[in-house]
Write a protein that holds these residues in place. Sequence first.
Motif, mmCIF file in Angstrom:
data_model
loop_
_atom_site.group_PDB
_atom_site.id
_atom_site.type_symbol
_atom_site.label_atom_id
_atom_site.label_comp_id
_atom_site.label_asym_id
_atom_site.label_seq_id
_atom_site.Cartn_x
_atom_site.Cartn_y
_atom_site.Cartn_z
ATOM 1 N N ILE A 93 0.826 -1.203 0.000
ATOM 2 C CA ILE A 93 0.000 0.000 0.000
ATOM 3 C C ILE A 93 0.864 1.259 0.000
ATOM 4 O O ILE A 93 0.484 2.299 -0.539
ATOM 5 N N LEU A 94 2.065 1.153 0.558
ATOM 6 C CA LEU A 94 3.022 2.265 0.487
ATOM 7 C C LEU A 94 3.632 2.414 -0.904
ATOM 8 O O LEU A 94 4.280 3.426 -1.192
ATOM 9 N N GLY A 95 3.445 1.397 -1.754
ATOM 10 C CA GLY A 95 4.025 1.447 -3.097
ATOM 11 C C GLY A 95 5.461 0.999 -3.152
ATOM 12 O O GLY A 95 6.215 1.364 -4.068
ATOM 13 N N ILE A 96 5.898 0.177 -2.195
ATOM 14 C CA ILE A 96 7.281 -0.296 -2.147
ATOM 15 C C ILE A 96 7.418 -1.549 -2.995
ATOM 16 O O ILE A 96 6.624 -2.492 -2.871
ATOM 17 N N GLY A 97 8.431 -1.566 -3.861
ATOM 18 C CA GLY A 97 8.602 -2.700 -4.762
ATOM 19 C C GLY A 97 9.989 -2.743 -5.370
ATOM 20 O O GLY A 97 10.985 -2.420 -4.711
ATOM 21 N N GLU A 98 10.062 -3.128 -6.629
ATOM 22 C CA GLU A 98 11.337 -3.298 -7.338
ATOM 23 C C GLU A 98 12.193 -2.030 -7.242
ATOM 24 O O GLU A 98 11.702 -0.921 -7.443
ATOM 25 N N GLY A 99 13.473 -2.234 -6.944
ATOM 26 C CA GLY A 99 14.414 -1.127 -6.882
ATOM 27 C C GLY A 99 14.465 -0.426 -5.541
ATOM 28 O O GLY A 99 15.350 0.409 -5.300
ATOM 29 N N ASP A 100 13.521 -0.736 -4.642
ATOM 30 C CA ASP A 100 13.495 -0.111 -3.324
ATOM 31 C C ASP A 100 14.282 -0.948 -2.321
ATOM 32 O O ASP A 100 14.463 -2.157 -2.498
ATOM 33 N N ARG A 122 14.630 -4.928 -2.064
ATOM 34 C CA ARG A 122 15.910 -5.487 -1.602
ATOM 35 C C ARG A 122 16.010 -5.284 -0.093
ATOM 36 O O ARG A 122 15.872 -4.173 0.406
ATOM 37 N N VAL A 123 16.231 -6.376 0.620
ATOM 38 C CA VAL A 123 16.417 -6.307 2.067
ATOM 39 C C VAL A 123 17.844 -5.875 2.375
ATOM 40 O O VAL A 123 18.805 -6.378 1.780
ATOM 41 N N VAL A 124 17.983 -4.937 3.298
ATOM 42 C CA VAL A 124 19.292 -4.505 3.798
ATOM 43 C C VAL A 124 19.346 -4.888 5.267
ATOM 44 O O VAL A 124 18.673 -4.275 6.102
ATOM 45 N N PHE A 125 20.129 -5.923 5.591
ATOM 46 C CA PHE A 125 20.234 -6.368 6.972
ATOM 47 C C PHE A 125 21.166 -5.463 7.762
ATOM 48 O O PHE A 125 22.189 -4.990 7.241
ATOM 49 N N VAL A 126 20.822 -5.246 9.035
ATOM 50 C CA VAL A 126 21.661 -4.470 9.948
ATOM 51 C C VAL A 126 21.922 -5.324 11.187
ATOM 52 O O VAL A 126 21.024 -5.989 11.700
ATOM 53 N N ASP A 127 23.160 -5.298 11.668
ATOM 54 C CA ASP A 127 23.570 -6.078 12.834
ATOM 55 C C ASP A 127 22.999 -5.465 14.119
ATOM 56 O O ASP A 127 22.560 -4.312 14.148
ATOM 57 N N THR A 128 23.017 -6.247 15.189
ATOM 58 C CA THR A 128 22.639 -5.746 16.503
ATOM 59 C C THR A 128 23.819 -4.985 17.119
ATOM 60 O O THR A 128 24.940 -5.039 16.618
ATOM 61 N N LYS A 129 23.548 -4.303 18.218
ATOM 62 C CA LYS A 129 24.641 -3.794 19.029
ATOM 63 C C LYS A 129 25.301 -4.972 19.730
ATOM 64 O O LYS A 129 24.654 -5.988 20.003
ATOM 65 N N GLN A 130 26.578 -4.834 20.053
ATOM 66 C CA GLN A 130 27.266 -5.901 20.769
ATOM 67 C C GLN A 130 26.594 -6.115 22.126
ATOM 68 O O GLN A 130 26.439 -5.185 22.912
ATOM 69 N N GLU A 152 19.290 6.690 -0.880
ATOM 70 C CA GLU A 152 18.161 7.279 -1.616
ATOM 71 C C GLU A 152 17.148 6.221 -2.035
ATOM 72 O O GLU A 152 16.013 6.544 -2.384
ATOM 73 N N ARG A 153 17.537 4.936 -1.965
ATOM 74 C CA ARG A 153 16.606 3.856 -2.307
ATOM 75 C C ARG A 153 15.807 3.354 -1.100
ATOM 76 O O ARG A 153 14.867 2.583 -1.257
ATOM 77 N N THR A 154 16.193 3.769 0.093
ATOM 78 C CA THR A 154 15.535 3.274 1.311
ATOM 79 C C THR A 154 14.119 3.826 1.409
ATOM 80 O O THR A 154 13.911 5.032 1.452
ATOM 81 N N LYS A 155 13.158 2.927 1.468
ATOM 82 C CA LYS A 155 11.761 3.343 1.568
ATOM 83 C C LYS A 155 11.139 2.999 2.919
ATOM 84 O O LYS A 155 10.123 3.585 3.290
ATOM 85 N N ALA A 156 11.726 2.046 3.631
ATOM 86 C CA ALA A 156 11.142 1.660 4.917
ATOM 87 C C ALA A 156 12.204 1.098 5.845
ATOM 88 O O ALA A 156 13.219 0.541 5.401
ATOM 89 N N ILE A 157 11.950 1.251 7.141
ATOM 90 C CA ILE A 157 12.757 0.647 8.203
ATOM 91 C C ILE A 157 11.803 -0.211 9.018
ATOM 92 O O ILE A 157 10.729 0.249 9.412
ATOM 93 N N ARG A 184 13.722 9.581 -1.718
ATOM 94 C CA ARG A 184 13.142 9.749 -3.049
ATOM 95 C C ARG A 184 11.829 8.975 -3.111
ATOM 96 O O ARG A 184 11.806 7.781 -3.391
ATOM 97 N N PRO A 185 10.699 9.636 -2.835
ATOM 98 C CA PRO A 185 9.417 8.920 -2.815
ATOM 99 C C PRO A 185 9.003 8.461 -4.202
ATOM 100 O O PRO A 185 9.318 9.117 -5.202
ATOM 101 N N ASN A 186 8.305 7.332 -4.244
ATOM 102 C CA ASN A 186 7.769 6.881 -5.533
ATOM 103 C C ASN A 186 6.270 6.576 -5.433
ATOM 104 O O ASN A 186 5.726 5.820 -6.237
#
Length: 434
Positions: A93-100, A122-130, A152-157, A184-186
């Motif tokens: 519903i946010l319009g998140i898809g290919e290239g995001d 595309r999922v971008v994994f982030v590590d935990t704090k130590q 600029e491709r990040t649409k959600a956290i 950069r909203p799409n």
Amino acid sequence: MLRQGILNREEAPAMANRNSFETNNPRKRNIPFSPPDVGESEIEEVCQTLRSGWITTGPRTKELERRLSAYCHTEKTVCLNSATAAEELNLRILGIGEGDEVIVPAYTYTATASAAIHCGARVVFVDTKQGGDPVSHSPEMDYDAVEAAITERTKAIIPVDLGGIPCDYERIYRAAENQKQRFRPNSSMQESIGRATVLADSAHALGASRNGKMTGELADMTSFSFHAVKNFTTAEGGATTWVLPFADQEELYRLFQLYSLHGQDKDALSKSKLGGWEYDIVGTWYKCNMTDIMAALGLRQLDRYPGMLERRREIVRRYDEAMDALGVSHLIHYGENYCSSGHLYLARIPGFDVEQRNELILRLAERGVATNVHYKPLPMMTAYRALGWRIEDFPNSYDYYRNLITLPLHTLLSDEDVTYVTESFAACLREMGR
């Protein structure tokens, strides 16, 4: 274990110890890990639903949505057939898809990431704090690393309220705001938000709060799970709710209905009205609605939920006392500015590695205590390794996982059960020389 009638030599001592324990311990209990707490009121409500003749999405589902909105202090809620569906519909519903890109913790269950992958993002994994969060000890993302990962491709956290502990949403919003010049909203909805959207995975955390706000009103959009192992259950099921003041609330609710019912502009309840058979298909979308049978369970669970949360808090308090006496690290479920839902009890044994942790799980099982591990980080899983992720890139997540054990925590535990779990845990550690 027996293999073709022959006992393996290495297994013989363990088998002997187990038989000896079972023979000499008449007080041995069977402690399941997470059975559903379903009472007579839930059973009666389900029976009434079956007798009513209306068993799919209908009046009980709508009532549950209204009551959940009131409980979470949000304007609208949509009940669905799973939290995974809720997460995916939020993204679509946010319009998140290919290239995001969608930022996700490496330390979570697969649904957090797979929902974004289903949308083509595309999922971008982030590590935990130590060592996890310095206050709650929860393995949530390193928030500085989250901010650094925004492009600029990040649409959600997607923060995860793991175990029922709400994340530091103030810090997450600050990260998104600090990087909003790169946004950069799409879609028109993204443009109205004006930064990466914060989509809470609160599968574990219905009823938790932070700084006086309930989960559901802490993030832009929030998904909940009502699976059988959760604090609050509809057998399967989930929900999404949101805090988007710029949106036309009725139109957004209608859009979720369309996405969850094949793009059909009337649900079964509307079509059942005299002369109301005709409908249109306005999009080739999905089928993930909640039924009234499921909602019947939820309505009566919600009646009982405050008491269930209090019981979990008492069990957590007793576990904390036992773990502190043993020098075992654990989640801090209740802090100065936050209150957990008390969903999972995560404990970490200093000095243990994966093999010792697994041995502890087996020893507890021999005493009838079922335990678990939440979670094996996603970069360790076959599907995510195939996508190019390596656990070596997430050392803090692996370090958190390697000596972690999850104790049974549910409202069917008696005080005697809790004592048995803690005494068994201490005995197993002694046997292992800890």
